[in-house]
Scaffold this motif. Structure first.
Motif, PDB file in Angstrom:
ATOM      1  N   UNK A 168       0.830  -1.209   0.000  1.00 32.32           N
ATOM      2  CA  UNK A 168       0.000   0.000   0.000  1.00 32.32           C
ATOM      3  C   UNK A 168       0.864   1.258   0.000  1.00 32.32           C
ATOM      4  N   UNK A 169       0.478   2.211  -0.821  1.00 30.43           N
ATOM      5  CA  UNK A 169       1.122   3.527  -0.976  1.00 30.43           C
ATOM      6  C   UNK A 169       2.515   3.457  -1.585  1.00 30.43           C
ATOM      7  N   UNK A 170       2.898   2.284  -2.068  1.00 27.43           N
ATOM      8  CA  UNK A 170       4.223   2.158  -2.673  1.00 27.43           C
ATOM      9  C   UNK A 170       4.184   2.607  -4.131  1.00 27.43           C
ATOM     10  N   UNK A 171       4.993   3.615  -4.442  1.00 32.94           N
ATOM     11  CA  UNK A 171       5.111   4.089  -5.820  1.00 32.94           C
ATOM     12  C   UNK A 171       6.015   3.184  -6.642  1.00 32.94           C
ATOM     13  N   UNK A 172       6.630   2.225  -5.994  1.00 31.19           N
ATOM     14  CA  UNK A 172       7.536   1.300  -6.677  1.00 31.19           C
ATOM     15  C   UNK A 172       6.900  -0.070  -6.881  1.00 31.19           C
ATOM     16  N   UNK A 173       5.608  -0.179  -6.665  1.00 27.52           N
ATOM     17  CA  UNK A 173       4.940  -1.454  -6.882  1.00 27.52           C
ATOM     18  C   UNK A 173       5.137  -1.899  -8.330  1.00 27.52           C
ATOM     19  N   UNK A 174       5.418  -3.165  -8.526  1.00 31.05           N
ATOM     20  CA  UNK A 174       5.682  -3.667  -9.873  1.00 31.05           C
ATOM     21  C   UNK A 174       4.422  -4.280 -10.474  1.00 31.05           C
ATOM     22  N   UNK A 175       4.423  -4.399 -11.783  1.00 31.17           N
ATOM     23  CA  UNK A 175       3.301  -5.058 -12.453  1.00 31.17           C
ATOM     24  C   UNK A 175       3.241  -6.530 -12.058  1.00 31.17           C
ATOM     25  N   UNK A 180       0.386 -10.954  -9.394  1.00 29.17           N
ATOM     26  CA  UNK A 180       0.410 -12.015  -8.384  1.00 29.17           C
ATOM     27  C   UNK A 180      -0.678 -11.789  -7.340  1.00 29.17           C
ATOM     28  N   UNK A 181      -0.919 -10.533  -7.011  1.00 29.35           N
ATOM     29  CA  UNK A 181      -1.961 -10.207  -6.041  1.00 29.35           C
ATOM     30  C   UNK A 181      -3.334 -10.608  -6.549  1.00 29.35           C
ATOM     31  N   UNK A 182      -3.668 -10.229  -7.781  1.00 26.64           N
ATOM     32  CA  UNK A 182      -5.025 -10.491  -8.251  1.00 26.64           C
ATOM     33  C   UNK A 182      -5.228 -11.969  -8.608  1.00 26.64           C
ATOM     34  N   UNK A 246      -7.302   4.046  -5.196  1.00 27.47           N
ATOM     35  CA  UNK A 246      -6.356   5.161  -5.223  1.00 27.47           C
ATOM     36  C   UNK A 246      -6.279   5.840  -3.858  1.00 27.47           C
ATOM     37  N   UNK A 247      -7.431   6.088  -3.274  1.00 25.13           N
ATOM     38  CA  UNK A 247      -7.475   6.778  -1.988  1.00 25.13           C
ATOM     39  C   UNK A 247      -6.788   5.970  -0.895  1.00 25.13           C
ATOM     40  N   UNK A 248      -6.898   4.629  -0.991  1.00 24.18           N
ATOM     41  CA  UNK A 248      -6.339   3.756   0.034  1.00 24.18           C
ATOM     42  C   UNK A 248      -4.908   3.329  -0.266  1.00 24.18           C
ATOM     43  N   UNK A 249      -4.314   3.856  -1.343  1.00 28.12           N
ATOM     44  CA  UNK A 249      -2.930   3.540  -1.659  1.00 28.12           C
ATOM     45  C   UNK A 249      -2.730   2.213  -2.343  1.00 28.12           C
ATOM     46  N   UNK A 250      -3.814   1.644  -2.913  1.00 23.63           N
ATOM     47  CA  UNK A 250      -3.705   0.399  -3.676  1.00 23.63           C
ATOM     48  C   UNK A 250      -3.581   0.780  -5.143  1.00 23.63           C
ATOM     49  N   UNK A 251      -2.370   0.731  -5.667  1.00 20.20           N
ATOM     50  CA  UNK A 251      -2.107   1.220  -7.013  1.00 20.20           C
ATOM     51  C   UNK A 251      -2.180   0.060  -8.003  1.00 20.20           C
ATOM     52  N   UNK A 252      -3.257   0.064  -8.770  1.00 19.94           N
ATOM     53  CA  UNK A 252      -3.558  -1.019  -9.703  1.00 19.94           C
ATOM     54  C   UNK A 252      -2.878  -0.753 -11.047  1.00 19.94           C
ATOM     55  N   UNK A 253      -3.061  -1.675 -11.984  1.00 21.61           N
ATOM     56  CA  UNK A 253      -2.321  -1.596 -13.235  1.00 21.61           C
ATOM     57  C   UNK A 253      -2.501  -0.260 -13.962  1.00 21.61           C
ATOM     58  N   UNK A 254      -3.713   0.290 -14.114  1.00 23.93           N
ATOM     59  CA  UNK A 254      -3.812   1.589 -14.797  1.00 23.93           C
ATOM     60  C   UNK A 254      -2.971   2.676 -14.130  1.00 23.93           C
ATOM     61  N   UNK A 256      -0.225   2.166 -12.209  1.00 23.14           N
ATOM     62  CA  UNK A 256       1.195   1.853 -12.414  1.00 23.14           C
ATOM     63  C   UNK A 256       1.656   2.256 -13.814  1.00 23.14           C
ATOM     64  N   UNK A 257       0.801   2.039 -14.805  1.00 20.59           N
ATOM     65  CA  UNK A 257       1.136   2.430 -16.176  1.00 20.59           C
ATOM     66  C   UNK A 257       1.187   3.947 -16.317  1.00 20.59           C
ATOM     67  N   UNK A 258       0.264   4.639 -15.654  1.00 18.27           N
ATOM     68  CA  UNK A 258       0.271   6.106 -15.714  1.00 18.27           C
ATOM     69  C   UNK A 258       1.505   6.682 -15.033  1.00 18.27           C
ATOM     70  N   UNK A 259       1.967   6.040 -13.967  1.00 23.82           N
ATOM     71  CA  UNK A 259       3.172   6.513 -13.285  1.00 23.82           C
ATOM     72  C   UNK A 259       4.394   6.444 -14.193  1.00 23.82           C
TER      73      UNK A 259
END
Length: 341
Positions: A168-175, A180-182, A246-254, A256-259
């Motif tokens: 959560x809230x990690x800007x370095x989360x990988x695809x 693996x999560x989903x 987004x609000x909870x810091x769960x950064x999903x694929x869209x 991560x791609x936008x980042x």
């Protein structure tokens, strides 16, 4: 800049018509609804009100539909075991919603008050546990293989959820971390729904494995679709607050791609990494939507559509195979402007 698509948002619902149009599935689903309510109640009127709250609010019953279609296979009406298999997987899904809403501090689910908002976190957690217990009881009645399968699936759901929470809230989360999560928190139960249906239906091992593989690919596409809708749809369309991840810091694929987008990434990165209030949430959704990340996420999703359709190619009879193929092939339609596939 609006973050919501000016599209016909009937696409927020998965079109299960091809499966419901199969012989015996819709009739089985009607019978399942009665059994589902019966499985969720006890001799405590207060607990019954809590455990049936989201059942009464509706829902797609997608997992039971998968199980019933696999079990009946255009061959025969649903048996009592087929119905119970569908109930077992839906109870797990309902329990996960109770628990998810506590973790997310969600106030709305299926356009009604969430259980935690209405009765508090402790009641929501215990009611979710009660539903899991009922699911386990039903699975045990269906035999050791199904009981073990459902227990393993619960473990995978928990592992997927923990993986997500840790990032959560990690800007370095990988695809890779995202997928693996989903595969754990969503695809595992979809896959198990198909497999339980195949097992109660008495199918041969090759068919059981083909349906299991289809469910896995279907589940990834389903979750990716849900994550795209969390960015582009509205609260009313979703029946819950949009942009909650987004609000909870769960950064999903869209996200991560936008980042990674050279134009949008820096602006989005400045917003993220912390809890977002409504204005920041809406701004972040708008940035993701305008970046081209939605189109890129849909493209990635089509890889999993192809995985599911390859698995479906081995499913018999052809009428059942075509129905599964039609449902998964349409799941990403309408999400990316300019695509008609």
């Amino acid at each position: 800049m609006s973050c919501e698509r000016s599209l016909d948002l009937s696409f927020t619902l998965v079109d299960t018509t091809p499966l419901l149009s199969l012989p015996f599935v819709e009739d089985g689903l009607g019978r399942l609804e009665t059994e589902l309510v019966g499985a969720a109640v006890s001799d405590d009127p207060f607990l019954d009100q809590v455990t049936t709250h989201l059942i009464s609010a509706g829902g797609k019953r997608l997992r039971p539909v998968l199980a019933l279609a696999a079990a009946t296979g255009v061959r025969r009406p649903a048996s009592a075991d087929d119905i119970l298999g569908g109930v077992a997987v839906e109870l797990v899904h309902l329990a996960s919603l109770y628990h998810d809403d506590v973790m997310d501090e969600a106030a709305v689910r299926r356009n009604v008050d969430s259980v935690n908002a209405r009765w508090g976190n402790l009641v929501a957690i215990v009611a979710g546990d009660f539903l899991l217990a009922r699911s386990a009881e039903i699975a045990a009645s269906l035999g050791a293989e199904i009981a073990g399968l459902l227990a393993n699936t619960l473990g995978r759901l928990c592992q997927g959820q923990v993986t997500e929470v840790r990032g959560a809230y990690s800007l370095d989360r990988t695809e890779d971390n995202y997928f693996r999560t989903i595969e754990g928190k969503t695809a595992a139960l979809m896959s198990t729904s198909c497999r339980i249906g195949a097992l109660t239906g008495g199918l041969d091992p090759a068919q059981v494995d083909a349906l299991t593989a289809f469910g896995r690919g279907f589940g990834v596409v389903f979750q990716l679709r849900d994550d795209i809708l969390d960015v582009v749809a509205s609260d009313a369309d979703l029946g819950k607050p949009a942009g909650q991840d987004l609000a909870e810091g769960i950064y999903t694929l869209p996200v991560l791609l936008a980042l990674r987008d050279p134009d949008a990434g820096d602006e989005l990165r400045d917003l993220l990494g912390q809890r977002l209030d409504q204005p920041e949430r809406d701004k972040a959704r708008a940035i993701v939507t305008a970046s081209g990340a939605i189109e890129a996420a849909v493209t990635a999703g089509h890889d999993y559509v192809r995985q599911a359709t390859r698995a479906a190619a081995a499913i018999e009879p052809p009428q059942l195979r075509d129905a599964f193929d039609a449902v998964v092939s349409s799941m990403l339609d309408g999400l990316a402007p300019g695509r008609d596939d």
